[in-house]
Design an enzyme around this catalytic site. Structure first.
Site, PDB file in Angstrom:
ATOM      1  N   ASN A 220     -72.487 -75.161  24.867  1.00 24.44           N
ATOM      2  CA  ASN A 220     -71.970 -76.460  24.906  1.00 24.44           C
ATOM      3  C   ASN A 220     -73.182 -76.828  25.327  1.00 24.44           C
ATOM      4  O   ASN A 220     -74.166 -77.462  25.816  1.00 24.44           O
ATOM      5  CB  ASN A 220     -70.976 -76.079  25.807  1.00 24.44           C
ATOM      6  CG  ASN A 220     -70.440 -77.251  25.156  1.00 24.44           C
ATOM      7  OD1 ASN A 220     -70.220 -77.873  24.215  1.00 24.44           O
ATOM      8  ND2 ASN A 220     -69.025 -78.282  26.117  1.00 24.44           N
TER       9      ASN A 220
ATOM     10  N   ASN B 161     -73.420 -79.753  26.829  1.00 23.98           N
ATOM     11  CA  ASN B 161     -73.295 -80.345  27.644  1.00 23.98           C
ATOM     12  C   ASN B 161     -73.713 -79.938  29.336  1.00 23.98           C
ATOM     13  O   ASN B 161     -74.482 -79.726  30.448  1.00 23.98           O
ATOM     14  CB  ASN B 161     -72.057 -80.707  29.204  1.00 23.98           C
ATOM     15  CG  ASN B 161     -70.574 -79.668  28.870  1.00 23.98           C
ATOM     16  OD1 ASN B 161     -71.409 -78.649  28.968  1.00 23.98           O
ATOM     17  ND2 ASN B 161     -69.867 -80.283  29.728  1.00 23.98           N
ATOM     18  N   LYS B 162     -74.366 -78.213  29.087  1.00 22.61           N
ATOM     19  CA  LYS B 162     -74.704 -76.836  29.798  1.00 22.61           C
ATOM     20  C   LYS B 162     -75.945 -77.112  30.104  1.00 22.61           C
ATOM     21  O   LYS B 162     -77.186 -78.156  29.376  1.00 22.61           O
ATOM     22  CB  LYS B 162     -74.692 -75.599  29.282  1.00 22.61           C
ATOM     23  CG  LYS B 162     -73.309 -75.612  29.818  1.00 22.61           C
ATOM     24  CD  LYS B 162     -71.993 -75.363  30.368  1.00 22.61           C
ATOM     25  CE  LYS B 162     -70.626 -75.375  30.383  1.00 22.61           C
ATOM     26  NZ  LYS B 162     -69.907 -76.073  29.703  1.00 22.61           N
ATOM     27  N   ILE B 163     -76.719 -76.446  31.564  1.00 21.21           N
ATOM     28  CA  ILE B 163     -77.811 -76.110  31.799  1.00 21.21           C
ATOM     29  C   ILE B 163     -78.648 -76.099  30.755  1.00 21.21           C
ATOM     30  O   ILE B 163     -80.522 -76.416  30.177  1.00 21.21           O
ATOM     31  CB  ILE B 163     -78.282 -75.277  32.719  1.00 21.21           C
ATOM     32  CG1 ILE B 163     -79.912 -75.682  33.846  1.00 21.21           C
ATOM     33  CG2 ILE B 163     -77.894 -73.568  32.233  1.00 21.21           C
ATOM     34  CD1 ILE B 163     -78.920 -76.865  34.082  1.00 21.21           C
TER      35      ILE B 163
END
Length: 380
Positions: free
Chosen positions: A188, A190-192
């Site tokens: 997604n 917002n992930k790393i």
């Protein structure tokens, strides 16, 4: 020139991702099949140390299909951490099963292994074992898999690792995503690392991988015409997004290092303030530092967590409370829970600070200045 908005964990993409995306576009491999998709899966599988990786449209899709592979059916129960994002529990509900919510430990914020063991023992003694256990790697830190794996093996219950937030983390030097029947990753925004959307199921189990691929492509049989002997899903990731993922994967180490540096900066710059305490770092592994989180003791700090959030918002800085536990969510109000005080306390006092890998020194200083200003107001 006014300061720009600081986001909690925005995408961090650059020239490499753009180059790979355009190359994939120009090759006309734009459907959910193609060389970038194959390469992305192979690279993630190698990174995690498993035999198979299946790229999907979301981490939630991966959770859904992992539960299908575990044999979860209507009427079954699945043990799920209460302190998590709703997708973990939603996937259980997709199959008509019921989540049983398990509290966290204060020393890692992850699911409490002792409560999991107790609930497995209790249910198996009654002849009603849960079909699966889901562990979640909270905010980039792995759950304590030693006792969880032992308990699941002892009682013959499948363990699924929701590592949506934890790519690049490890537990006792073994990568996040490699535990249990299957691991779940999220890409997604917002992930790393991100593909703009998407996720992945990773596993060492040949049958799980094959069944996941089959169901994710509408369960089409290998015939010259369209035949379906099971209900399938349109869950495959596109080759274009996989190309972006390949570029992100090459930068994973540097992005983790940047988030780690941000976490250390916050700890050094705010650690002297009474009433603030940061998420504990478990000694059994390495976090990927996805988000830096802290707890606010309003009485000692002189202001509530929500007051800090309000002040950050007025300075155009996005921060958020920690997850609201599932046992407190209206949609799951009739579900069984074991414990809950720890996760409720984490939600009541918890705060996630901006932690993106492209955060500048100036951005971090702005965050710290606001938090320290709130503390100074109360003393004044």
């Amino acid at each position: 020139m006014p300061d720009t908005r600081i986001y909690l964990s925005p995408p961090d993409v650059g020239d490499l991702e753009r180059k790979l995306l355009l190359e994939a576009f120009d090759s006309n491999w734009v459907a959910p099949v193609g060389p970038d998709l194959d390469a992305f899966e192979a690279q993630v599988a190698e990174l995690i140390g498993v035999r198979h990786a299946v790229a999907l449209s979301s981490g939630t899709a991966a959770l859904h299909l992992a539960l299908v592979a575990a044999g979860v059916r209507h009427g079954d129960t699945v043990l799920v951490p209460s302190f998590t994002f709703a997708a973990t529990a939603n996937a259980v509900m997709y199959l008509g099963a019921r989540p049983v919510f398990i509290d966290s430990t204060a020393d890692s914020w992850n699911v409490d292994p002792a409560l999991v063991v107790e609930e497995l023992r209790r249910r198996c003694a009654k002849g009603k074992p849960p079909r699966a256990v889901i562990a979640v790697d909270m905010y980039g830190q792995c759950a304590d898999y030693g006792p969880l794996l032992d308990a699941c093996d002892r009682y013959g219950v499948a363990l699924i690792e929701d590592a949506a937030e934890a790519l690049g983390a490890s537990y006792r030097q073994k990568p996040a995503g490699s535990f249990g029947l299957a691991g779940i990753l999220s890409f997604n925004g917002n992930k790393i690392i991100t593909t703009g959307g998407g996720g992945m199921l990773v596993t060492d189990d040949d049958r799980t991988a094959a069944r996941t691929r089959h169901l994710a492509t509408q369960a089409r049989e290998p015939l010259p015409y369209y035949e379906h002997r099971a209900v399938g899903y349109n869950y495959r990731l596109s080759n274009l997004l996989a190309a972006v993922g390949r570029g992100q994967l090459q930068r994973l180490g540097s992005m983790i290092a940047a988030r780690r540096e941000t976490g250390r900066y916050y700890r050094a710059a705010l650690g002297d303030l009474p009433g603030l305490s940061f998420m504990p770092i478990a000694g059994y592994g390495e976090s990927n530092w996805w988000l830096t989180c802290l707890l606010v003791d309003a009485e000692r700090f002189g202001a509530s967590r929500d007051r800090i959030l309000e002040r950050l918002a007025t300075h155009d800085i996005e921060a958020r409370p920690t997850w609201k536990p599932m046992h407190l969510q209206p949609v799951f109000s009739d579900c069984v829970r074991r414990g809950g005080d720890v996760s409720a306390g984490l939600f009541r006092r918890g705060l996630c600070l901006p932690s993106g890998s492209a955060l500048s020194d100036h951005d971090r200083e702005r965050v710290v200045d606001v938090v320290r200003a709130v503390a100074a107001e109360q003393k004044g």
